[in-house]
Design an enzyme around this catalytic site. Structure first.
Site, mmCIF file in Angstrom:
data_model
loop_
_atom_site.group_PDB
_atom_site.id
_atom_site.type_symbol
_atom_site.label_atom_id
_atom_site.label_comp_id
_atom_site.label_asym_id
_atom_site.label_seq_id
_atom_site.Cartn_x
_atom_site.Cartn_y
_atom_site.Cartn_z
ATOM 1 N N HIS A 21 3.687 28.106 116.732
ATOM 2 C CA HIS A 21 5.495 27.742 116.561
ATOM 3 C C HIS A 21 5.690 26.462 116.027
ATOM 4 C CE1 HIS A 21 8.629 27.934 119.245
ATOM 5 N NE2 HIS A 21 8.600 26.693 119.577
ATOM 6 N N SER A 30 2.527 25.276 120.152
ATOM 7 C CA SER A 30 3.773 24.909 119.673
ATOM 8 C C SER A 30 3.571 24.113 119.093
ATOM 9 C CB SER A 30 4.672 24.285 120.334
ATOM 10 O OG SER A 30 5.087 23.605 119.933
ATOM 11 N N ASP A 74 10.136 29.067 126.703
ATOM 12 C CA ASP A 74 9.715 28.016 125.635
ATOM 13 C C ASP A 74 9.778 26.512 126.720
ATOM 14 O OD1 ASP A 74 9.008 25.896 123.907
ATOM 15 O OD2 ASP A 74 11.091 26.121 121.774
ATOM 16 N N MET A 88 13.431 19.696 113.867
ATOM 17 C CA MET A 88 15.294 19.154 114.687
ATOM 18 C C MET A 88 15.521 18.379 113.818
ATOM 19 S SD MET A 88 12.490 17.664 118.024
ATOM 20 C CE MET A 88 11.751 18.621 119.116
ATOM 21 N N MET A 120 15.706 24.070 114.960
ATOM 22 C CA MET A 120 16.874 23.202 116.340
ATOM 23 C C MET A 120 17.609 22.316 115.159
ATOM 24 S SD MET A 120 14.219 22.293 119.822
ATOM 25 C CE MET A 120 13.106 22.918 118.227
ATOM 26 N N MET A 148 15.574 28.689 126.352
ATOM 27 C CA MET A 148 15.323 27.767 126.751
ATOM 28 C C MET A 148 14.737 27.608 127.849
ATOM 29 S SD MET A 148 13.737 26.061 123.589
ATOM 30 C CE MET A 148 13.715 24.490 124.730
ATOM 31 N N ASP A 161 8.791 23.554 115.601
ATOM 32 C CA ASP A 161 9.595 23.281 116.168
ATOM 33 C C ASP A 161 10.769 22.087 115.005
ATOM 34 O OD1 ASP A 161 10.523 23.818 119.249
ATOM 35 O OD2 ASP A 161 8.373 22.488 119.081
ATOM 36 N N HIS A 199 11.250 28.076 114.830
ATOM 37 C CA HIS A 199 12.483 27.551 115.874
ATOM 38 C C HIS A 199 13.195 27.064 115.646
ATOM 39 C CE1 HIS A 199 13.177 25.873 120.198
ATOM 40 N NE2 HIS A 199 14.108 26.592 119.336
HETATM 41 C C1 DX5 Z 1 11.261 21.976 123.416
HETATM 42 C C2 DX5 Z 1 10.464 22.527 122.152
HETATM 43 C C3 DX5 Z 1 9.407 23.262 122.479
HETATM 44 C C4 DX5 Z 1 8.183 21.942 122.980
HETATM 45 C C5 DX5 Z 1 7.472 22.878 124.116
HETATM 46 O O1 DX5 Z 1 12.446 20.992 122.557
HETATM 47 O O2 DX5 Z 1 11.548 23.992 121.825
HETATM 48 O O3 DX5 Z 1 8.931 24.757 121.437
HETATM 49 O O4 DX5 Z 1 7.199 21.841 121.366
HETATM 50 O O5 DX5 Z 1 7.176 21.790 124.539
HETATM 51 P P1 DX5 Z 1 6.179 21.655 126.068
HETATM 52 O O6 DX5 Z 1 5.272 22.984 126.392
HETATM 53 O O7 DX5 Z 1 5.166 20.556 125.370
HETATM 54 O O8 DX5 Z 1 7.122 21.938 127.038
HETATM 55 ZN ZN ZN Z 2 10.564 24.885 120.176
#
Ligand code: DX5
Ligand code: ZN
Length: 212
Positions: free
Chosen positions: A31, A8, A171, A35, A66, A135, A33, A64
């Site tokens: 990956h 990630s 994740d 947001m 969000m 999650m 993220d 991913h």
């Molecule tokens: C959280 C994300 C994850 C995040 C995980 O909202 O979806 O992908 O990067 O991070 P770690 O591995 O640090 O918990």
């Molecule tokens: Zn993620």
């Protein structure tokens, strides 16, 4: 199904993305993220960053989303040719249509569930799914602690999937220490940010996650 490790990028040093990509080049997936400050209480990065990174890596991309109403942006994200686009169950009002569209655009379709979201409705969209993301923290931030109650949910999800060719991704708070219990519960795809990027030797860490 083979175990896959998805690094990630949220935990990377954004001042040196090229260098960070080299450190995690042995992962199976990269990956992202995304947001929007609405679906989750944080804003990360968007298309320009993913597009730039996609030109500097050979790894398949795992996006991913969000974000609220992800159906608005599927064409744009598909244009960077990710392997997977994952939307949130809670954010996609017409989930089945959205999953169909992701596949029409040539990507594999994933759906992600917040920790408290029941698995129930997934039964009706299994045919349109390539990946379920459980999650294991509340989404929005890296570096959070794994929520132990999610182990039971992963087990329930494994039963729901049965023999269908669907990856079960986890994740949030994933580390080499909890990979064995997560895998025993049925997870096949492991996203890790902090654990991989903070490791002195990410390649070695990824190898240990694979064999743990
Ligand atoms: C959280 C994300 C994850 C995040 C995980 O909202 O979806 O992908 O990067 O991070 P770690 O591995 O640090 O918990
Ligand atoms: Zn993620």
């Amino acid at each position: 199904m083979n175990r896959r490790i998805s690094a990630s990028l949220l935990a990377a040093d954004f001042c040196d993305l090229r260098g960070e990509l080299a450190r995690v080049s042995s992962a199976d997936l990269l990956h992202f993220d995304v947001m929007d400050g609405h679906f989750v209480p944080n804003i990360s990065f968007g298309l320009p960053v993913i597009e730039a990174v996609s030109r500097c890596t050979d790894l398949p991309l795992d996006v991913h989303l969000m974000i609220e109403r992800p159906e608005r942006f599927l064409e744009e994200f598909a244009a960077v040719k990710p392997e997977i686009i994952t939307v949130h169950y809670e954010a996609a009002v017409h989930l089945q249509r959205t999953l169909r569209r992701i596949k029409e655009l040539g990507c594999r379709a994933g759906v992600s569930l917040n920790p408290h979201t029941p698995l129930e409705g997934l039964r009706y969209v299994l045919e349109d799914l390539d990946l379920i993301l459980i999650m294991t923290v509340n989404p929005g931030f890296g570096g959070q602690e794994f929520i132990p109650a999610m182990l039971e949910k992963i087990g329930d999800c494994r039963k729901l999937i049965g023999a269908a060719p669907i990856e079960l991704q986890v994740d949030g708070g994933v580390t080499v220490e909890n990979v064995p219990v997560l895998a025993a519960a049925g997870a096949t795809n492991f996203v890790a940010g902090s654990a991989i990027f903070q490791a002195e030797n990410p390649a070695d860490y990824i190898a240990r996650m694979r064999s743990a």
